[in-house]
Design an enzyme around this catalytic site. Structure first.
Site, PDB file in Angstrom:
ATOM      1  N   CYS A   1      -8.213 -12.603  -6.692  1.00  0.00           N
ATOM      2  CA  CYS A   1      -8.191 -11.609  -5.643  1.00  0.00           C
ATOM      3  C   CYS A   1      -6.840 -11.433  -4.947  1.00  0.00           C
ATOM      4  CB  CYS A   1      -9.224 -12.084  -4.637  1.00  0.00           C
ATOM      5  SG  CYS A   1      -9.644 -10.926  -3.418  1.00  0.00           S
TER       6      CYS A   1
ATOM      7  N   CYS B   1      -6.308  -7.296   4.170  1.00  0.00           N
ATOM      8  CA  CYS B   1      -7.505  -7.830   4.817  1.00  0.00           C
ATOM      9  C   CYS B   1      -7.108  -8.493   6.125  1.00  0.00           C
ATOM     10  CB  CYS B   1      -8.184  -8.849   3.899  1.00  0.00           C
ATOM     11  SG  CYS B   1      -9.747  -9.477   4.546  1.00  0.00           S
TER      12      CYS B   1
ATOM     13  N   CYS C   1      -6.826 -17.352   0.592  1.00  0.00           N
ATOM     14  CA  CYS C   1      -6.920 -16.040  -0.053  1.00  0.00           C
ATOM     15  C   CYS C   1      -5.601 -15.268  -0.007  1.00  0.00           C
ATOM     16  CB  CYS C   1      -8.012 -15.240   0.644  1.00  0.00           C
ATOM     17  SG  CYS C   1      -8.271 -13.626  -0.088  1.00  0.00           S
TER      18      CYS C   1
ATOM     19  N   CYS D   1     -15.075  -5.070 -10.261  1.00  0.00           N
ATOM     20  CA  CYS D   1     -14.873  -5.678  -8.944  1.00  0.00           C
ATOM     21  C   CYS D   1     -13.921  -4.758  -8.178  1.00  0.00           C
ATOM     22  CB  CYS D   1     -14.255  -7.062  -9.145  1.00  0.00           C
ATOM     23  SG  CYS D   1     -13.824  -7.857  -7.598  1.00  0.00           S
TER      24      CYS D   1
ATOM     25  N   GLU E   1      -6.376  -3.386  -5.869  1.00  0.00           N
ATOM     26  CA  GLU E   1      -6.711  -3.880  -7.209  1.00  0.00           C
ATOM     27  C   GLU E   1      -8.188  -3.704  -7.513  1.00  0.00           C
ATOM     28  OE1 GLU E   1      -5.769  -8.053  -7.390  1.00  0.00           O
ATOM     29  OE2 GLU E   1      -3.837  -7.707  -6.435  1.00  0.00           O
TER      30      GLU E   1
ATOM     31  N   CYS F   1      -8.709 -15.723   5.782  1.00  0.00           N
ATOM     32  CA  CYS F   1      -9.157 -16.939   5.069  1.00  0.00           C
ATOM     33  C   CYS F   1      -7.923 -17.630   4.477  1.00  0.00           C
ATOM     34  CB  CYS F   1     -10.153 -16.596   3.969  1.00  0.00           C
ATOM     35  SG  CYS F   1     -11.662 -15.829   4.594  1.00  0.00           S
TER      36      CYS F   1
HETATM   37  N1  SAH Z   1     -14.086 -10.321   2.122  1.00  0.00           N
HETATM   38  C1  SAH Z   1     -15.169 -10.544   1.223  1.00  0.00           C
HETATM   39  C2  SAH Z   1     -14.917 -10.088  -0.203  1.00  0.00           C
HETATM   40  C3  SAH Z   1     -13.582 -10.335  -0.824  1.00  0.00           C
HETATM   41  S1  SAH Z   1     -13.153 -11.938  -1.400  1.00  0.00           S
HETATM   42  C4  SAH Z   1     -15.587 -11.989   1.258  1.00  0.00           C
HETATM   43  O1  SAH Z   1     -14.942 -12.778   1.926  1.00  0.00           O
HETATM   44  O2  SAH Z   1     -16.603 -12.316   0.658  1.00  0.00           O
HETATM   45  C5  SAH Z   1     -14.207 -12.289  -2.738  1.00  0.00           C
HETATM   46  C6  SAH Z   1     -14.483 -13.759  -2.921  1.00  0.00           C
HETATM   47  O3  SAH Z   1     -13.331 -14.466  -3.440  1.00  0.00           O
HETATM   48  C7  SAH Z   1     -14.849 -14.468  -1.632  1.00  0.00           C
HETATM   49  O4  SAH Z   1     -15.911 -15.355  -1.848  1.00  0.00           O
HETATM   50  C8  SAH Z   1     -13.583 -15.189  -1.304  1.00  0.00           C
HETATM   51  O5  SAH Z   1     -13.798 -16.235  -0.399  1.00  0.00           O
HETATM   52  C9  SAH Z   1     -13.120 -15.629  -2.675  1.00  0.00           C
HETATM   53  N2  SAH Z   1     -11.705 -16.010  -2.783  1.00  0.00           N
HETATM   54  C10 SAH Z   1     -10.653 -15.501  -2.143  1.00  0.00           C
HETATM   55  N3  SAH Z   1      -9.510 -16.132  -2.510  1.00  0.00           N
HETATM   56  C11 SAH Z   1      -9.865 -17.046  -3.422  1.00  0.00           C
HETATM   57  C12 SAH Z   1      -9.140 -18.021  -4.171  1.00  0.00           C
HETATM   58  N4  SAH Z   1      -7.826 -18.162  -4.037  1.00  0.00           N
HETATM   59  N5  SAH Z   1      -9.843 -18.793  -5.019  1.00  0.00           N
HETATM   60  C13 SAH Z   1     -11.178 -18.651  -5.156  1.00  0.00           C
HETATM   61  N6  SAH Z   1     -11.920 -17.765  -4.478  1.00  0.00           N
HETATM   62  C14 SAH Z   1     -11.273 -16.972  -3.610  1.00  0.00           C
END
Ligand code: SAH
Length: 354
Positions: A339, A112, A119, A105, A92, A116
């Site tokens: 994301c 990934c 996510c 973006c 995406e 996390c």
């Molecule tokens: N892997 C990288 C970049 C991708 S995620 C990173 O971790 O920074 C981009 C951002 O979106 C990160 O700050 C991540 O923690 C956040 N993110 C992911 N899922 C999310 C969600 N459900 N709600 C809010 N932020 C989220």
């Protein structure tokens, strides 16, 4: 490694070498590089002979993504792209329109590996890294499709950019090249969940991009509970790498902090965060910036989004402690812009129909 040549991943010097190996003059690279960056496919390289084009088609792989699906927000014009890659996988990108220009973006991997807990991108793991051409291709194709110039790039889509280090650095050099898209490093941010060795390496390659750290908690206990990477590198190690990055590059670092209701969003959490950052950066002169985001609810994770009041109160507390805090506006809320969610729903669909 790809078996065929990947023209869109080549810098002009590499294109030169390739053309010379085909018995062509060096200047072919100058003829071709700007056109590729403008989204031209081999058939459109009409400044080359037909024979040469046929040869290129036989020897190379067309790695530009294609638009599989496109959702346009009725609220703010945000465009969410689902791109199909040459091997059938999907990623995406999101095009956001601001007064000061358009920000894209982009994704850095197919899926990934980082795990996390909040996510959507990490559910199902990582399938593979994106090639430089596929990173660049998102910018090329989104620009061509929308007819808009992409002026800023954030690497905050699917994947962990520092887990795909070499391809990401190559992409940065490609997208910044004056004969190509010529997007300034200062208009590019890279977001990481905290791959500490990658942060030190990035400081060494010395590209003046903005580094964004996904922190999301102020204590190791809380961070490890939502971000497995924290079991590998503790917050103190992460922040030491950030201080090193600032001292080496002079570039400011911003911190992302996603508020999850009942997990990390109380006044005490804000105080802890302020103390943590102020202590880590004391004496460095680095401006500290925290971006606050209310978690986007993902069906599979069960985390809840808090109120606007909670996030505003959190921001006020940080500001009182001398930390610049902004609350991220939520763009494209009607197009599933969080994301990884569009890819996720497409994968579910494709799995259930096969
Ligand atoms: N892997 C990288 C970049 C991708 S995620 C990173 O971790 O920074 C981009 C951002 O979106 C990160 O700050 C991540 O923690 C956040 N993110 C992911 N899922 C999310 C969600 N459900 N709600 C809010 N932020 C989220």
């Amino acid at each position: 490694m790809l078996e065929k040549k990947d023209l869109y991943s080549m810098l002009p010097s590499e294109l030169e070498e390739y053309f010379v190996s085909l018995g062509e003059p060096k200047f072919r690279a100058k003829q071709v590089f700007p056109r590729l960056a403008a989204g031209c496919r081999i058939d459109g390289l009409t400044n080359l002979s037909k024979t040469l084009r046929e040869r290129l088609k036989a020897e190379t792989l067309d790695t530009l993504p294609t638009v599989e699906e496109k959702l346009v927000s009725k609220i703010d014009g945000t465009v969410k792209y689902l791109f199909r890659l040459f091997d059938g996988s999907c990623i995406e990108s999101v095009l956001m329109k601001y007064k000061h220009g358009n920000t894209l973006c982009i994704s850095s991997q197919v899926g990934c590996y980082m795990g996390c807990k909040f996510c959507a991108s990490t559910i199902g793991g990582k399938l593979r890294d994106l090639y430089p051409s596929e990173l660049l291709g998102q910018v090329i194709v989104a620009g061509a499709d929308s007819g808009e110039r992409v002026s800023n790039i954030v690497m905050m889509g699917i994947g962990e950019p520092l887990d795909n280090f070499d391809n990401v650095v190559k992409f940065l050099r490609l997208v910044n090249h004056p004969d190509g898209l010529n997007i300034g490093y200062r208009h590019i941010s890279l977001s990481t969940c905290g791959i500490v060795t990658g942060i030190y390496k990035l400081a060494e390659v010395d590209l003046p991009i903005t580094l964004s750290i996904s922190l999301h908690a102020a204590t190791d206990e809380k961070r490890s509970a939502i971000m497995p990477i924290n079991n590998k590198w503790k917050i103190s190690e992460l922040l030491s790498a950030c201080v090193d990055y600032y001292k080496t590059t002079g570039r400011r670092i911003s911190f992302e902090y996603t508020l999850i209701s009942g997990k990390n969003d109380t006044a005490a959490d804000a105080e802890e965060l302020a103390t943590l950052l102020n202590t880590a950066f004391r004496g460095t002169g680095a401006p500290i910036h925290v971006n606050l985001i209310r978690v986007n609810e993902v069906k599979e994770t069960g985390f809840k989004r808090g109120s606007a009041e909670t996030v505003n109160a959190f921001a006020d507390l940080l500001e009182k402690r001398g930390i610049c805090a902004t609350v991220r506006r939520r763009l494209g809320s009607d197009v599933n812009a969080a994301c990884g969610q569009l890819r996720r729903s497409r994968m579910n669909k494709e799995e259930s129909s096969s």
